[in-house]
Design an enzyme around this catalytic site. Structure first.
Site, PDB file in Angstrom:
ATOM      1  N   HIS A   1      -3.873  -5.351  -0.218  1.00  0.00           N
ATOM      2  CA  HIS A   1      -3.531  -5.924   1.463  1.00  0.00           C
ATOM      3  C   HIS A   1      -3.594  -7.287   1.238  1.00  0.00           C
ATOM      4  O   HIS A   1      -5.210  -7.941   1.134  1.00  0.00           O
ATOM      5  CB  HIS A   1      -4.703  -5.027   2.420  1.00  0.00           C
ATOM      6  CG  HIS A   1      -4.722  -3.461   2.760  1.00  0.00           C
ATOM      7  ND1 HIS A   1      -3.645  -3.462   3.582  1.00  0.00           N
ATOM      8  CD2 HIS A   1      -4.588  -2.476   2.076  1.00  0.00           C
ATOM      9  CE1 HIS A   1      -3.715  -2.258   3.565  1.00  0.00           C
ATOM     10  NE2 HIS A   1      -3.893  -2.055   2.607  1.00  0.00           N
TER      11      HIS A   1
ATOM     12  N   GLY B   1      -5.965   5.882  -1.454  1.00  0.00           N
ATOM     13  CA  GLY B   1      -6.208   7.335  -2.545  1.00  0.00           C
ATOM     14  C   GLY B   1      -5.040   7.689  -3.338  1.00  0.00           C
ATOM     15  O   GLY B   1      -5.992   8.667  -3.884  1.00  0.00           O
TER      16      GLY B   1
ATOM     17  N   CYS C   1       1.128  -1.189  -0.181  1.00  0.00           N
ATOM     18  CA  CYS C   1      -0.138  -0.230  -0.063  1.00  0.00           C
ATOM     19  C   CYS C   1       1.181   1.454   0.260  1.00  0.00           C
ATOM     20  O   CYS C   1       1.768   1.534  -0.721  1.00  0.00           O
ATOM     21  CB  CYS C   1      -0.887  -0.358   1.396  1.00  0.00           C
ATOM     22  SG  CYS C   1      -1.912   0.788   1.217  1.00  0.00           S
TER      23      CYS C   1
ATOM     24  N   GLU D   1      -2.685  -9.157   3.731  1.00  0.00           N
ATOM     25  CA  GLU D   1      -2.889  -9.835   5.408  1.00  0.00           C
ATOM     26  C   GLU D   1      -4.755  -9.861   4.847  1.00  0.00           C
ATOM     27  O   GLU D   1      -4.955 -10.648   6.282  1.00  0.00           O
ATOM     28  CB  GLU D   1      -2.115  -9.001   6.021  1.00  0.00           C
ATOM     29  CG  GLU D   1      -3.294  -6.608   6.804  1.00  0.00           C
ATOM     30  CD  GLU D   1      -2.702  -6.019   4.974  1.00  0.00           C
ATOM     31  OE1 GLU D   1      -3.719  -5.568   5.390  1.00  0.00           O
ATOM     32  OE2 GLU D   1      -2.262  -6.341   4.614  1.00  0.00           O
TER      33      GLU D   1
END
Length: 423
Positions: free
Chosen positions: A344, A298, A254, A346
């Site tokens: 993600h 974003g 990310c 996870e």
């Protein structure tokens, strides 16, 4: 009682208070997940954002002490359509409404979450405010307050949510690797996923330098998710450049993907309304495989989608793309053991299609260890397994990303005891 949601462009939604009363400001965004609201609330990446849930019923399963991604709620405000009147789950120990009140999170329940979502998709994410109780005033005055609030562009927020001091998450079972994880807003499930694979994870503050990280002599380095504008994160970018120059295996998630992009000399930009939810289709450009993935970002990286491009660390390529909008979802260096993804793996709660990326990171560390052992005249160990997860051998190519994102003094990360059932 009455509550009001006021958007920067003058759009107003009326509703009832949910959670704490008062006023709050932030960037107005929406999350499309139908589950995982507790993880969303406690994800540090939502710092200074007001989150609207598109699922119509929120709070049905209450709140428990096992699922938080950190020790506090980070969202600036919360918007729902129909709050659950009764919590019903065997793990719940309080209602979501009570939890938000305890945490001082100002929220609102409105009938028009669909209209709000469509408005944001058309106009883009924007500043907003939620007002209730004594904070209520004429709409013109509330709108002026919203327009005086800070924007997300140019916001340097990682150090606001990062650990103040280093701490360690021990390996589960036998220790296989030492990982230095730079906390830019890390979620508790991330080091837990690495610990499951035999990694002893040393979580370091966002301001850590390359020297601080390399002093641990880690087998690999990880950069986490986090809030804010990646264009402001000059310190982490410089630290990562030192890691890449040292040749250490690297994995970023990310915000870590955006930092990796900047370290390679790429730019970043703000998405119109972002990706937030647990249903984004991402394709591996090398294999063609499509995975459903969890997202919360974003901003995105600007990079050529086709072919390789030059960087100070050799050729690189875009490894993954979002099939909804062709957004860059992953990067990899061709000749060095470094890769990142924008989503993600996870994910808790969320899809587990991408969990194997942690295995790929372990395979990179195993391969790097094997090269060092070979230089030293030792016989490398390959194909070992730790806990419940088997890891590829040192001579195998990771299938997805590589070829030839103590809690002492910490507010943003807790210790997770969840397995795979816990975005």
């Amino acid at each position: 009682m009455t509550a009001v949601l006021v958007l920067e462009d003058g759009r107003v939604f009326h509703g009832i208070p949910y959670g704490a009363e008062g006023e709050t400001f932030g960037e107005m965004v929406f999350n499309t997940g139908m589950t995982g609201y507790q993880e969303t609330l406690t994800d540090p990446s939502y710092h200074r954002q007001i989150v609207a849930m598109t699922a119509p019923h929120i709070g049905n399963t209450g709140v428990n002490d096992e699922d938080p991604e950190s020790s506090r709620v980070w969202v600036a405000g919360y918007v729902v359509r129909e709050p659950a009147r009764v919590s019903s789950n065997w793990r719940a120990n309080r209602s979501l409404d009570d939890y938000l009140k305890e945490q001082g999170v100002v929220g609102i329940a409105i009938a028009g979450t669909r209209a709000l979502t469509r408005h944001l998709r058309e106009r883009g994410a924007m500043r907003a405010g939620v007002f209730s109780g004594e904070a209520l005033a004429p709409v013109e005055e509330l709108l002026e307050r919203v327009r005086r609030s800070p924007r997300m562009e140019g916001a340097d927020l990682a150090e606001q949510v990062s650990a103040a001091e280093p701490y360690v998450i021990p390996a589960i079972g036998g220790k296989r690797f030492t990982v230095a994880a730079v906390d830019l807003g890390i979620k508790a499930m991330t080091p837990h996923r690495m610990a499951e694979r035999g990694c002893e994870v040393h979580v370091l503050p966002a301001f850590s330098t390359a020297e601080d990280i390399l002093a641990l002599n880690p087998d690999g380095v990880f950069f986490s998710n986090g809030p804010g504008d990646p264009a402001t994160a000059d310190g982490p970018v410089e630290a990562l450049r030192g890691i890449l120059a040292a040749g250490k295996p690297f994995f970023g998630i990310c915000f870590g993907n955006q930092i990796f992009g900047r370290a390679l000399g790429l730019g970043t930009y703000k998405l119109r309304y972002g990706h937030r939810g647990v249903n984004q289709p991402v394709q591996d450009r090398r294999t063609g495989k499509v995975e459903i993935s969890a997202h919360n970002h974003g901003f995105a990286v600007q990079a050529p989608l086709e072919g390789r491009f030059d960087t100070p660390y050799g050729p690189a390529e875009v490894s993954h793309v979002n099939l909804n909008d062709d957004c860059v979802e992953g990067l990899r260096l061709v000749d060095l053991p470094a890769f990142s993804v924008q989503y993600h793996p996870e994910a808790a709660a969320g899809p587990h299609d991408s969990a194997g990326l942690f295995d790929d990171f372990c395979a990179l560390m195993e391969s790097a260890r094997g090269r060092v052992s070979a230089v030293a005249g030792e016989t490398p160990l390959a194909g070992r397994a730790s806990g419940t997860t088997a890891v590829r051998g040192a001579n195998e190519e990771p299938s997805v990303t590589m070829g030839a994102e103590s809690a002492k003094g910490r507010e943003s990360v807790g210790t997770s005891t969840r397995g795979n059932d816990g975005a």
